[in-house]
Design an enzyme around this catalytic site. Structure first.
Site, PDB file in Angstrom:
ATOM      1  N   SER A  32       3.384   6.947  -1.362  1.00 41.13           N
ATOM      2  CA  SER A  32       4.281   6.035  -0.659  1.00 41.13           C
ATOM      3  C   SER A  32       4.443   6.491   0.776  1.00 41.13           C
ATOM      4  O   SER A  32       4.389   7.695   1.072  1.00 41.13           O
ATOM      5  CB  SER A  32       5.650   6.006  -1.336  1.00 41.13           C
ATOM      6  OG  SER A  32       6.594   5.307  -0.541  1.00 41.13           O
TER       7      SER A  32
ATOM      8  N   TYR B 188      13.027   9.852  -4.454  1.00 41.51           N
ATOM      9  CA  TYR B 188      11.749   9.163  -4.285  1.00 41.51           C
ATOM     10  C   TYR B 188      10.941   9.784  -3.150  1.00 41.51           C
ATOM     11  O   TYR B 188       9.737  10.044  -3.301  1.00 41.51           O
ATOM     12  CB  TYR B 188      12.006   7.680  -4.005  1.00 41.51           C
ATOM     13  CG  TYR B 188      10.763   6.836  -3.960  1.00 41.51           C
ATOM     14  CD1 TYR B 188      10.041   6.575  -5.118  1.00 41.51           C
ATOM     15  CD2 TYR B 188      10.314   6.291  -2.761  1.00 41.51           C
ATOM     16  CE1 TYR B 188       8.896   5.800  -5.081  1.00 41.51           C
ATOM     17  CE2 TYR B 188       9.175   5.511  -2.717  1.00 41.51           C
ATOM     18  CZ  TYR B 188       8.465   5.264  -3.878  1.00 41.51           C
ATOM     19  OH  TYR B 188       7.326   4.496  -3.837  1.00 41.51           O
TER      20      TYR B 188
END
Length: 251
Positions: A140, A153
């Site tokens: 990501s 995250y």
């Protein structure tokens, strides 16, 4: 890629389906693995309709279970006659939350899902793959851009990037490549709740130099290239595919 064999984990999701479609169109035998049998069935039916004659197999299991990952690898080898490409799309997080409010067990479960699943794939699949094979993981853009209330995250995706680089250098004598792709804001299954909010897509696009959010195939094309022999001299790389958003955030 005609005649090669691939395992795509998280194969019932948006990234998994798009990546599988490109591989199948090139004549790759693809095994989709996912923890949701219904999503697998839907993905198989969709891909069969889009790629006539596609060689597709499915296997349900938990990407953080060593036993289930072993079964998935066995299934891919049986289906394709070997294993040349492994794509790990499994990941996600506990959602928004302040550091001081985030339970430790949720932080660790995020780590297991994102980094642990990649570790198991590499540990179990590498010994059964030949020189010239490749791994590609979905990371990501958050791996390089710290975001408030997304500490878990951001942290685990950064960990996945470094795991990818570490595997690339440690296992380079085997002639197997390891790379990752970092999507920016992309309209895929895992982001459906966000894109359903009024104004979200327009607001996100306004922050992106190329003035639009991503689609699964934007990411799939980068994965497809890294998995192919065209990228035979590329390893240990984490490519950001975000429409240029990182140019503004410093990512």
């Amino acid at each position: 890629m005609q005649g090669k064999s691939a395992l795509v984990t998280g194969g019932g999701g948006g990234f998994g389906k798009a990546i599988a479609e490109l591989l199948l169109a090139d004549g790759v035998a693809v095994t989709l693995a996912d923890n949701d049998p219904a999503k697998l069935d839907a993905a198989r039916d969709l891909l069969s309709s889009k790629v006539p004659g596609a060689r597709i197999a499915t296997i349900a299991g938990d990407a953080t279970s060593e036993a289930d990952v072993q079964v998935a690898i066995d299934a891919a080898i049986a289906h394709g006659g070997g294993l040349d490409i492994v794509v790990g799309t499994v990941g996600g997080g506990s959602g928004f939350g302040a550091i001081l409010d985030l339970p430790y067990d949720k932080f660790m479960s995020d780590y297991a899902l994102n980094v642990g699943s990649a570790f198991l794939l590499v540990k179990l699949a590498t010994p059964r793959m030949q020189t010239g094979s490749s791994f590609v993981f979905i990371s990501s853009a958050a791996a390089v851009t710290p975001l408030p209330n997304l500490v878990s995250y951001c942290t685990v995706k950064a960990g996945l990037d470094h795991f990818t680089r570490s595997a690339a250098i440690e296992l380079s004598p085997r002639g197997i490549r390891f790379n990752a792709v970092r999507p920016g804001t992309t309209e895929t299954d895992g982001m459906a709740h966000a894109f359903a909010r009024d104004g979200f897509a327009a607001s996100a696009a306004a922050k992106i130099p190329l003035a639009r959010t991503g689609k699964p195939f934007d990411i799939a094309k980068a994965v497809h290239y890294l998995a192919s022999d065209d990228a035979s001299w590329i390893t240990g790389q984490c490519w950001t595919v975000d429409g240029g958003a990182g140019l503004r955030t410093g990512g």
